[in-house]
Design a protein around this motif. Structure first.
Motif: not given
Length: 534
Positions: A436-457
């Motif tokens: 959460a801290h990395w996302h806050q200080v580096l907004p838009g620099q890290i792509l979150d990929v959700h496992y559940e979405q990855m296997v669903a679509e």
């Protein structure tokens, strides 16, 4: 003195020089070599060993090059240099030395085994495999050697051959926990085809050693879960993790203190400084890294295998060098009170260049490479500071599914937090705080990929990942399970299967047993009362 007499004198006195070298009397050896300067293989080998002993890398490289050019039998020296280069993390030079080894290998099982060990350390079981096969032909009764062969076959998805070798190993070492664990990992058990009774019998043997009980216990838990005996599976798992926890030292306090210090000191202002200079430095390097990180068992290998199918991309596996380079540069900072304090003063342009030099040896000429070391999440901010051109992909999975998947995995000398439920939950909470801290200080620099979405679509999510990495779509990317390339992670067996959702919400079959984790995650606001992510 004639050349012939000079050579005879050298050969007579050489044993004394070797003894002096073993006794670290380096000046005596140097004097001896100076007195007997000869164009002879033994002279060059002795001089090479002296240079290595003195840490004279440039001179050692020159002498090794002379040996390769002048001498006919260089395989033993080349293996020695490959081992040296491996310890120095000079992987490109290591591979070049292995090419010299392959030209005329010694007909000796120990030699072939040593070559295979170097390839294995390079995370290259495909190259290790033929050396192991030949070594086993010479020493078919060597159980440890045959296990190494089975492990390479497992990583290469040669499951039938691996199983056959494991069966032979168990005939000699019936209580070997690592063998029993690999045997169960190599396939899915069924009601009609499993090792459950066999494992229970072996676990009851009075001569079973604690370390072997761990591997056998994890194997039993895995097979019981495969056949749907969930309560019995968790009981076996709890016993195995308890044995494992007794065998390791783990200091959560110091690790969490480091995380807290990183959240405190690596601020937005820290990342704003000198970004243009770093970006300019990074742009001058042709290599472009993709970091896939997060908690283990969250789908990092799945995304790695999809991306690794792209023709412009190569995976260099769970590459340890970014943390290693951080540690090396931190040690050079004078007067720092902690590693975090040292990291605040490091030269990040140098850090990036040092890391890329190491990665170049693994990238094999590809312009883009994947570094899939999950716990690089700790260094996500430092990665962007040192390598602004890097793409960071963070795998996110249901908290309870993540914790359960980690808990039931027997890792190899990593993730010491994973063998006790309360410690595991506490670590997961700290991980979430840091991300959460990395996302806050580096907004838009890290792509979150959700496992559940990855296997669903999978196609939609894969295209999203490709777009993030500035890569064009390829229609065969989702056929990663058919790839013949090795996988040496804890997911080596799973990635040979097409994408499925069988592991989604798997924790619910163990809801009562996971109560210590549920309570802590609920108190931290990460899940609701029903166990759903918040």
């Amino acid at each position: 003195m004639s050349n012939e007499l000079h050579l005879q004198a050298f050969l007579q006195l050489a044993p004394r020089a070797w003894q002096a070298l073993r006794q670290q009397q380096y000046d005596l050896v140097a004097d001896f070599l100076q007195q007997h300067s000869l164009d002879h293989p033994q002279w060059r080998v002795l001089a090479l060993e002296l240079a290595l002993a003195r840490g004279q890398s440039v001179q050692a490289d020159q002498l090794f090059a002379q040996i390769c050019q002048s001498d006919t039998d260089v395989s033993a020296v080349a293996l020695r240099m490959a081992q040296v280069y491996l310890t120095q993390r000079r992987r490109g030079d290591c591979r070049k030395a292995l090419l010299e080894v392959a030209k005329a290998p010694l007909a000796d099982a120990g030699f072939y085994r040593a070559v295979a060990a170097v390839f294995s350390a390079l995370d290259d079981p495909a190259q290790a495999l033929p050396w192991l096969e030949q070594a086993v032909r010479w020493q078919p009764q060597d159980a440890a050697l045959r296990f190494d062969l089975a492990l390479a076959q497992f990583f290469l998805n040669q499951m039938t051959a691996a199983a056959q070798n494991l069966t032979q190993v168990l005939q000699q070492l019936p209580l070997a926990g690592n063998v029993l664990h690999l045997r169960s990992a190599a396939r899915t058990a069924s009601d009609s085809d499993n090792h459950i009774a066999d494992l229970q019998q072996r676990l009851a043997e009075p001569g079973l050693k604690p370390q072997d009980a761990v591997g056998a216990g994890y194997a039993l838990a895995k097979e019981l879960e495969d056949v749907g005996q969930y309560a019995a599976a968790f009981a076996a798992l709890r016993q195995a993790t308890s044995w494992k926890r007794q065998q390791i030292n783990y200091d959560a306090h110091s690790e969490f203190a480091t995380f807290a210090a990183m959240r405190q000191h690596f601020t937005e202002d820290f990342f704003a400084g000198s970004r243009e200079d770093l970006a300019s430095t990074a742009a001058s390097h042709a290599l472009k890294p993709i970091f896939i990180l997060g908690m283990p068992r969250t789908g990092t290998t799945l995304v790695e295998r999809i991306l690794g199918q792209h023709p412009d991309v190569i995976s260099i596996g769970e590459f340890p060098d970014f943390p290693l380079e951080v540690g090396a540069l931190a040690q050079q900072v004078q007067g720092a009170s902690s590693r975090v304090a040292a990291a605040l003063q490091m030269d990040y342009a140098e850090l990036g260049q040092r890391y890329l030099r190491q990665a170049a040896d693994m990238a094999q000429g590809k312009p883009i490479f994947i570094d899939k070391l999950p716990f690089n999440f700790i260094y996500a901010g430092l990665i962007k500071k040192a390598l602004p051109q890097a793409r960071i992909i963070h795998l996110v999975r249901d908290p309870l599914d993540t914790c359960f998947a980690v808990y039931k995995t027997l890792f190899n000398q990593v993730y010491s937090f994973s063998y006790q439920l309360d410690e595991l939950a506490d670590y997961f909470i700290e991980y979430k705080k840091l991300m959460a801290h990395w996302h806050q200080v580096l907004p838009g620099q890290i792509l979150d990929v959700h496992y559940e979405q990855m296997v669903a679509e999978p196609e939609a999510q894969a295209k999203r990942v490709l777009q993030w990495c500035d890569l064009p779509w390829q229609d065969d990317l989702l056929q990663f399970h058919q790839a013949k390339s090795a996988s040496t992670t804890a997911s080596a067996a799973q990635v040979r299967q097409p994408i499925h959702n069988k592991s989604v919400q798997k924790w619910r079959a163990f809801a009562n047993e996971l109560a210590p984790v549920r309570q802590r995650l609920f108190a931290a606001g990460l899940i609701d009362a029903d166990g759903n992510p918040c």
